[in-house]
Design a protein around this motif. Sequence first.
Motif, mmCIF file in Angstrom:
data_model
loop_
_atom_site.group_PDB
_atom_site.id
_atom_site.type_symbol
_atom_site.label_atom_id
_atom_site.label_comp_id
_atom_site.label_asym_id
_atom_site.label_seq_id
_atom_site.Cartn_x
_atom_site.Cartn_y
_atom_site.Cartn_z
ATOM 1 N N CYS A 51 -8.104 19.404 7.287
ATOM 2 C CA CYS A 51 -9.359 19.507 8.059
ATOM 3 C C CYS A 51 -9.600 18.273 8.910
ATOM 4 C CB CYS A 51 -10.552 19.693 7.121
ATOM 5 S SG CYS A 51 -10.613 21.267 6.281
ATOM 6 N N LYS A 95 -14.207 21.940 7.249
ATOM 7 C CA LYS A 95 -13.737 23.219 7.775
ATOM 8 C C LYS A 95 -12.621 22.987 8.785
ATOM 9 C CE LYS A 95 -18.059 25.780 7.148
ATOM 10 N NZ LYS A 95 -19.143 26.545 7.826
ATOM 11 N N MET A 96 -11.764 24.005 8.913
ATOM 12 C CA MET A 96 -10.689 23.940 9.893
ATOM 13 C C MET A 96 -11.178 24.512 11.219
ATOM 14 S SD MET A 96 -7.706 22.680 8.776
ATOM 15 C CE MET A 96 -6.397 23.457 9.711
#
Length: 273
Positions: free
Chosen positions: A33, A213-214
Amino acid sequence: MGNIQRKEYDATSNPAIKNPDWMSLVPDGKSLCDLSIPGTSKSTWLHGGDINQRQSWNLTSQYEAGIRFVDISLQYYRKELSLFPVKSHNHSFDAVLTDTINFLRHHSKEVILIRLCEYSNFGKGKLFPQLVIRYVLDAGLSWFWKAPGIPTLGQVRGKIIILRDFDDPVIGIPCKNFIVADDQYVPTIFDIGHKWASVKRNLTEAQNSKGDKMYLTFTSGRSSGAYPYTVAREINYKLYNFLEHSEKKKNRWGIIAMDFPGSYLVQTIIQSN
């Protein structure tokens, strides 16, 4: 299109700069991430004329240049998973996995993320996940990250991470958990500014995020009124300038998937880490 090679755009077959081991310099504890990862869109679309061609480097050349995310379209063809479009590539999914594993054998500190999507199911949609796992098992399960969670770099060095753009939880990380900007339809060359606004918005959000989060940003786009190479020339130029003029510090851009990226643009993304 021509065989043009610029800092931000490259339509030749050979990257000007190679950086096959850049992840070896990133600490093991870094979450995916937190990384800025250069990638390609429609990574095996090397043919098909002006309206369809998206890349000029083959997969091995992409990996050697520093690309760590590839976007693979598959379809069921003659009882196997073949790369789409079939007319351009008489290779099955095996070829992608073989090229990727061969690269990782020689660069064991690196990680390759492969987004898999079913381009057309021809009524075989329910079989698709089972076929994917069959190819994975044939290639050797030890080469793959198996869990759906996002790992640290140290957990996945030398491995392939499947990013699932299909529902069945067979293996890998589901793309539906990502924050994605993927406005592929660019009606005319006069709409490229709207495309860039979408790209810049997602990159800025990734930069300012908490890192849990990606983010996945596709800079590519096309239509009959704006060919892929036309969009890529403009967007890659804007992207290169945007990254170059960002503060000279570590920036989290997430995955940036491009058409016809130039080597200097790839290195600029890498250097953000």
